[in-house]
Design a protein around this motif. Structure first.
Motif, PDB file in Angstrom:
ATOM      1  N   VAL B 194       0.832  -1.199   0.000  1.00  0.00           N
ATOM      2  CA  VAL B 194       0.000   0.000   0.000  1.00  0.00           C
ATOM      3  C   VAL B 194       0.864   1.245   0.000  1.00  0.00           C
ATOM      4  O   VAL B 194       1.328   1.691   1.028  1.00  0.00           O
ATOM      5  CB  VAL B 194      -0.917   0.023   1.231  1.00  0.00           C
ATOM      6  CG1 VAL B 194      -1.996   1.057   1.048  1.00  0.00           C
ATOM      7  CG2 VAL B 194      -1.512  -1.332   1.461  1.00  0.00           C
ATOM      8  N   PRO B 195       1.089   1.797  -1.165  1.00  0.00           N
ATOM      9  CA  PRO B 195       1.863   3.029  -1.210  1.00  0.00           C
ATOM     10  C   PRO B 195       1.021   4.192  -0.714  1.00  0.00           C
ATOM     11  O   PRO B 195      -0.202   4.094  -0.600  1.00  0.00           O
ATOM     12  CB  PRO B 195       2.177   3.184  -2.682  1.00  0.00           C
ATOM     13  CG  PRO B 195       1.056   2.506  -3.370  1.00  0.00           C
ATOM     14  CD  PRO B 195       0.625   1.389  -2.487  1.00  0.00           C
ATOM     15  N   SER B 197       0.095   6.774  -2.136  1.00  0.00           N
ATOM     16  CA  SER B 197      -0.903   7.324  -3.060  1.00  0.00           C
ATOM     17  C   SER B 197      -2.265   6.662  -2.904  1.00  0.00           C
ATOM     18  O   SER B 197      -3.262   7.192  -3.384  1.00  0.00           O
ATOM     19  CB  SER B 197      -0.405   7.191  -4.496  1.00  0.00           C
ATOM     20  OG  SER B 197      -0.007   5.875  -4.765  1.00  0.00           O
ATOM     21  N   VAL B 198      -2.313   5.519  -2.216  1.00  0.00           N
ATOM     22  CA  VAL B 198      -3.598   4.838  -2.044  1.00  0.00           C
ATOM     23  C   VAL B 198      -4.350   5.365  -0.821  1.00  0.00           C
ATOM     24  O   VAL B 198      -5.568   5.273  -0.750  1.00  0.00           O
ATOM     25  CB  VAL B 198      -3.369   3.309  -1.952  1.00  0.00           C
ATOM     26  CG1 VAL B 198      -4.648   2.584  -1.602  1.00  0.00           C
ATOM     27  CG2 VAL B 198      -2.835   2.792  -3.265  1.00  0.00           C
ATOM     28  N   ILE B 199      -3.631   5.930   0.149  1.00  0.00           N
ATOM     29  CA  ILE B 199      -4.316   6.362   1.374  1.00  0.00           C
ATOM     30  C   ILE B 199      -4.279   7.878   1.533  1.00  0.00           C
ATOM     31  O   ILE B 199      -4.376   8.403   2.634  1.00  0.00           O
ATOM     32  CB  ILE B 199      -3.695   5.688   2.617  1.00  0.00           C
ATOM     33  CG1 ILE B 199      -2.182   5.911   2.654  1.00  0.00           C
ATOM     34  CG2 ILE B 199      -4.015   4.209   2.645  1.00  0.00           C
ATOM     35  CD1 ILE B 199      -1.545   5.472   3.956  1.00  0.00           C
ATOM     36  N   LEU B 200      -4.165   8.590   0.416  1.00  0.00           N
ATOM     37  CA  LEU B 200      -4.029  10.049   0.491  1.00  0.00           C
ATOM     38  C   LEU B 200      -5.164  10.714   1.255  1.00  0.00           C
ATOM     39  O   LEU B 200      -4.935  11.539   2.147  1.00  0.00           O
ATOM     40  CB  LEU B 200      -3.971  10.636  -0.926  1.00  0.00           C
ATOM     41  CG  LEU B 200      -2.681  10.436  -1.704  1.00  0.00           C
ATOM     42  CD1 LEU B 200      -2.812  11.040  -3.082  1.00  0.00           C
ATOM     43  CD2 LEU B 200      -1.515  11.056  -0.975  1.00  0.00           C
TER      44      LEU B 200
END
Lengths: 337, 351
Positions: B194-195, B197-200
Motif C-alpha cells: 500500500v503506497p 498514493s492509495v491512502i491520500l
C-alpha cells in the motif's frame, strides 16, 4: 575528509549517548516490572504507533471514506452513500470510449495509465536488459559505467521533470539540435502524442538504471561454467542468449517486470511536473486524477477520490501478490535444482 | 603519437579483432553517458545564463555575459558593442543610449566624441561569464532560503526518527520471541503493498484532525515507519549471534543497553545504507508535501520549485538555478556514496 566527518559524528553523538544513558533508568525499571519480553513491546512501540496511526488506520478508514459523500473532511461529518461513489466511477455505456462514462475523467486516466504501463514497462525492461548485458561484459571501468546509468535514479521527480521540460520546450535544446540539423522544430509538450511519448521516455530515463542493476545482479548469478560449456560446443552467441541467459534470467526478469508494473500504475510526480497532465488530459494518470478530485480541484470530492484510490490499490495488491507468488516459485525452483 | 594512443584504446584482450557486439557495447555506453549526464549538465550550464541569453535561439553552449566599460562622464558602466563602421572597419564602442534605430555610442578611449550608429550594424560584445545572480536572488528576494531550510529540516529529522524507530522495531522482531510476532511482521509486510498514493484522502484527514496540516511534522511522520527499513535492519540483526546478547545479560546489562551498546554499533553498516536511502527519499518527496503544505512559508524545495515552475510566466533563470540547488545533495550522495546504494539495491531490491 574522513577525519573531519568522524570528529563531527563524535560531537553529534555525545548528547545522544547522554540521552540514551538517561533513558536507561526508566527502561531498567520497566524491564524489572515486565520481564525481558515486556521490553519487546517497548522497542516495537514507537514504530508501531506511528505505523498504526499514519498507515494502518488510514488504510482501514479509506474504505469508510469511499462509501461517504459530501465535501466534509472529518469522517463523522460525512453522509453515508453506500456504493454510490463506485457506481459513479464504474458506470459506463461503452467502456472503450471514456466520453460515454459518467465520470469520464476517471476513465481517461484509466486508459492513459493502461497505455502508459504497457509501453513504459515493455520498453524499460528491454533497455534494462540490454544495459545489464552490456555492463556484464568484460569492459574497462565497469563500476563507472554502472554508475552512469544509475545517476538519474537518485534525482528527484521534480528535478527530472524540470530538466526535461527545459530541454523539450519550444526554444529548448532538442529543437535547437533539430534546427541545426535542418529539421523543423516542434513544440513537443503541447502535442498530445509527443507529450505522452515524452512521459514514457522521461520516466524510463529516470528509472531504468534501477532495473538494470537488478537484472545485472541476476546475470552475475548465472554460473560461468554454462557459458564455458557452450563455448566448447561452438554455440552461436544468439543461441547462448536465448537458450542459457534468458531462461536463467527469467525469474529475476519477472520480479523486475512486476516491480516496474507496480511503479508504473502509480506514475505521477515527474509527469505532473513535466506536462501537468496536459495538453488537455492526454497525460493525466490515475494518481493525478485522485489528487485532482481529492485535493486540487475546486469541486473537491474526497469520497470519489478515495473510491478511485481503493480501485487502484486493488490493482496494486493483485500485482504484489503476483510478485510474491513469483518470488516463492523462484525459491521452490531453486531448491529443486 | 595519435596512432599509438589509438592502438592503445582499441586494443582487445587476447588480440582478437573487433566484433560488432564490441562496437555496439561502446556505442551504447557512450550514448548512455551523453544521455544520462547530458541533460543534467545542460541544466547546470543553462542555470548560469542571463534571462536575455536564455531567450536566444539557438542557444549557446556556454554562458556569456555582456562586457561593459566605464567611460568618464557616465556614472554606470556602459554596455560594449562591436560596431561595423561605414568605412568597413570594426570598432568596439560603448552605448550611451538608443533612440529608435539609432544608437549613440562612444569610444571608451575617446570619451568626447559621440558616434551615431544604426543598431543593425552592431552586436553585443561578450565574454564567457556566469550570471550568479540567478543563484543569489531567489535566496534574497524569494523564499527559497526558507524552502531550503524546510527541506533540510524534513530530511534530517525524518531520517533520524526513521533510524531510531526502525532499528528498535527490528531489534524486537529479530531478537525476541513473543506472541503476535508473526502478526506484526505480516502487518508490516502487507503495507509494502500500500503506497502512500492509495491512502491520500484518509491520511490527509488524520493529519488535519491532529493539527499537522501545513506543518513540517505532517510531512515527516507518515513517512518514517518504513517497512523496507524495518525489514532491512531485521535481516541484518538476525546475523548477530544471540550469544553476544546472553553474555551481556550475564554482565547485568539492561535490554536497553544491549540495544544501544551492542546491537546498534554492530548494525552500523545497515544503518548507514538506510540513512543514505532515507535522505534521498525524504529530500525527493513530492506528492505528500504537495498535499500537506499549502502555505508558502512551509514549502519544501520540491514543492516550491513546482509552484514557481507552474506560474504562467516562468522565470526560467531562477528555476534552473534552484533546480541545480535541489540537485546538489543528491549529486553529493551519488559521487561519494553511490557504491553503498547500488550494492544495497542489488542485494535486496529496495528503492
Amino acid at each position: 575528509m574522513a577525519g573531519v566527518l568522524g570528529r563531527a559524528a563524535g560531537v553529534l553523538a555525545a548528547p545522544v549517548a547522554w540521552a540514551a544513558a538517561l533513558v536507561d533508568r526508566p527502561m531498567r525499571a520497566w524491564q524489572n516490572a515486565t520481564g525481558t519480553n515486556g521490553m519487546a513491546a517497548v522497542f516495537l512501540a514507537p514504530n508501531m504507533l506511528i505505523f498504526g496511526v499514519f498507515v494502518l488506520f488510514p488504510l482501514v478508514i479509506n474504505i469508510a471514506y469511499s462509501m461517504t459523500g459530501g465535501t466534509a473532511l472529518f469522517l463523522p461529518d460525512r453522509t453515508f452513500v453506500g456504493a454510490a461513489q463506485y457506481e459513479r466511477l464504474l458506470s459506463c455505456a461503452d467502456y472503450t470510449d471514456p466520453k460515454t462514462c459518467e465520470e469520464d475523467q476517471f476513465w481517461i486516466a484509466v486508459r492513459n495509465t493502461g497505455v502508459f504501463v504497457v509501453f513504459q514497462v515493455a520498453l524499460m525492461t528491454v533497455v534494462a536488459v540490454v544495459t545489464a548485458l552490456i555492463l556484464n561484459r568484460e569492459i574497462r571501468g565497469r563500476s563507472f559505467w554502472r554508475a552512469v546509468f544509475f545517476f538519474p535514479v537518485l534525482l528527484s521527480p521534480v528535478v527530472v521533470g524540470l530538466i526535461w521540460r527545459w530541454i523539450l520546450q519550444r526554444d529548448g535544446l532538442l529543437n535547437a539540435a533539430l534546427f541545426q540539423l535542418g529539421f523543423t522544430p516542434h513544440v513537443w509538450l503541447t502535442d498530445r502524442f509527443w507529450a505522452f511519448a515524452a512521459a514514457i521516455g522521461v520516466s524510463i530515463w529516470a528509472h531504468v538504471g534501477f532495473y538494470a542493476l537488478i537484472v545485472l545482479a541476476g546475470l552475475q548469478a548465472i554460473p560461468k561454467d554454462l557459458y564455458e560449456a557452450a563455448e566448447m560446443d561452438g554455440t552461436k552467441p544468439g543461441r547462448v542468449f536465448w537458450r542459457i541467459t534468458l531462461p536463467l534470467l527469467m525469474p529475476n526478469l519477472l520480479v523486475v517486470i512486476v516491480l516496474a508494473l507496480i511503479r508504473a500504475v502509480q506514475i505521477f510526480d515527474e509527469v505532473f511536473v513535466l506536462t501537468g497532465g496536459g495538453p488537455g488530459t492526454s497525460t493525466m494518470f490515475l494518481t493525478q486524477y485522485i489528487y485532482e478530485v481529492g485535493f486540487a480541484s475546486l469541486l473537491k470530492n474526497p469520497g470519489l477520490a478515495s473510491a478511485a484510490s481503493i480501485l487502484m490499490g486493488g490493482v496494486l495488491v493483485v500485482l504484489t501478490l503476483v510478485q510474491l507468488a513469483v518470488a516463492r516459485r523462484n525459491e521452490a525452483k531453486g531448491k529443486r535444482q | 603519437m595519435t596512432g599509438t594512443v589509438g592502438q592503445f584504446l582499441l586494443r582487445r584482450r587476447g588480440g582478437r579483432g573487433w566484433h560488432w557486439t564490441d562496437v555496439f557495447t561502446w556505442v551504447w555506453l557512450v550514448g548512455g553517458l551523453v544521455l544520462m549526464f547530458g541533460p543534467a549538465l545542460w541544466l547546470v550550464g543553462s542555470s548560469f545564463k542571463s534571462p536575455a541569453q536564455l531567450a536566444e535561439f539557438p542557444p549557446t553552449l556556454l554562458p556569456y555575459v555582456s562586457r561593459t566599460a566605464v567611460v568618464p562622464g557616465h556614472d554606470k558602466p556602459l554596455p560594449l558593442f562591436v560596431v561595423k563602421m561605414e568605412n568597413g572597419e570594426t570598432r568596439e564602442l560603448a552605448e550611451i543610449r538608443r533612440i529608435g534605430i539609432v544608437a549613440q555610442m562612444v569610444d571608451p578611449a575617446k570619451p568626447g566624441e559621440i558616434v551615431r550608429v544604426n543598431i543593425q550594424n552592431r552586436t553585443p560584445a561578450r565574454e564567457i561569464g556566469l550570471a550568479t545572480g540567478n543563484y543569489t536572488e531567489p535566496f534574497v528576494h524569494f523564499d527559497f532560503l526558507r524552502y531550503l531550510q524546510n527541506s533540510v529540516f524534513v530530511t534530517v529529522v525524518a531520517t533520524l526518527i526513521t533510524l531510531v524507530t526502525n532499528s528498535m522495531a527490528a531489534f524486537a522482531l529479530s531478537k525476541y520471541q513473543f506472541r503476535g510476532r508473526s502478526t506484526v511482521m505480516l502487518l508490516i509486510l502487507a503495507t509494502l503493498m500500500v503506497p502512500l498514493s492509495v491512502i491520500l484522502v484518509p491520511l490527509y484527514s488524520i493529519i488535519s484532525t491532529v493539527g499537522l496540516f501545513n506543518s513540517l511534522w505532517g510531512v515527516i511522520l507518515p513517512t518514517v515507519a518504513t517497512p523496507t527499513g524495518v525489514f532491512m535492519l531485521r535481516q541484518y540483526m538476525l546475523t548477530i549471534p544471540d550469544e553476544l546478547l546472553d553474555a551481556a545479560r550475564m554482565d547485568k546489562a539492561s535490554e536497553w543497553q544491549i540495544y544501544w551498546r551492542i546491537i546498534l554499533p554492530l548494525t552500523a553498516p545497515a544503518l548507514a545504507v538506510l540513512a543514505i536511502f532515507s535522505v534521498v527519499w525524504r529530500w525527493n518527496d513530492f506528492l505528500w508535501p504537495l498535499i500537506v503544505l499549502s502555505r508558502k512559508e512551509v514549502y519544501t524545495l520540491q514543492v516550491g520549485l513546482n509552484t514557481y515552475a507552474g506560474e504562467l510566466n516562468v522565470q526560467w533563470h531562477y528555476i534552473l538555478a534552484m533546480t541545480v540547488v535541489t540537485m546538489i545533495p543528491v549529486v553529493l550522495v551519488f559521487v561519494f556514496l553511490q557504491r553503498f546504494i547500488t550494492t544495497g539495491i542489488a542485494g535486496s531490491g529496495l528503492k
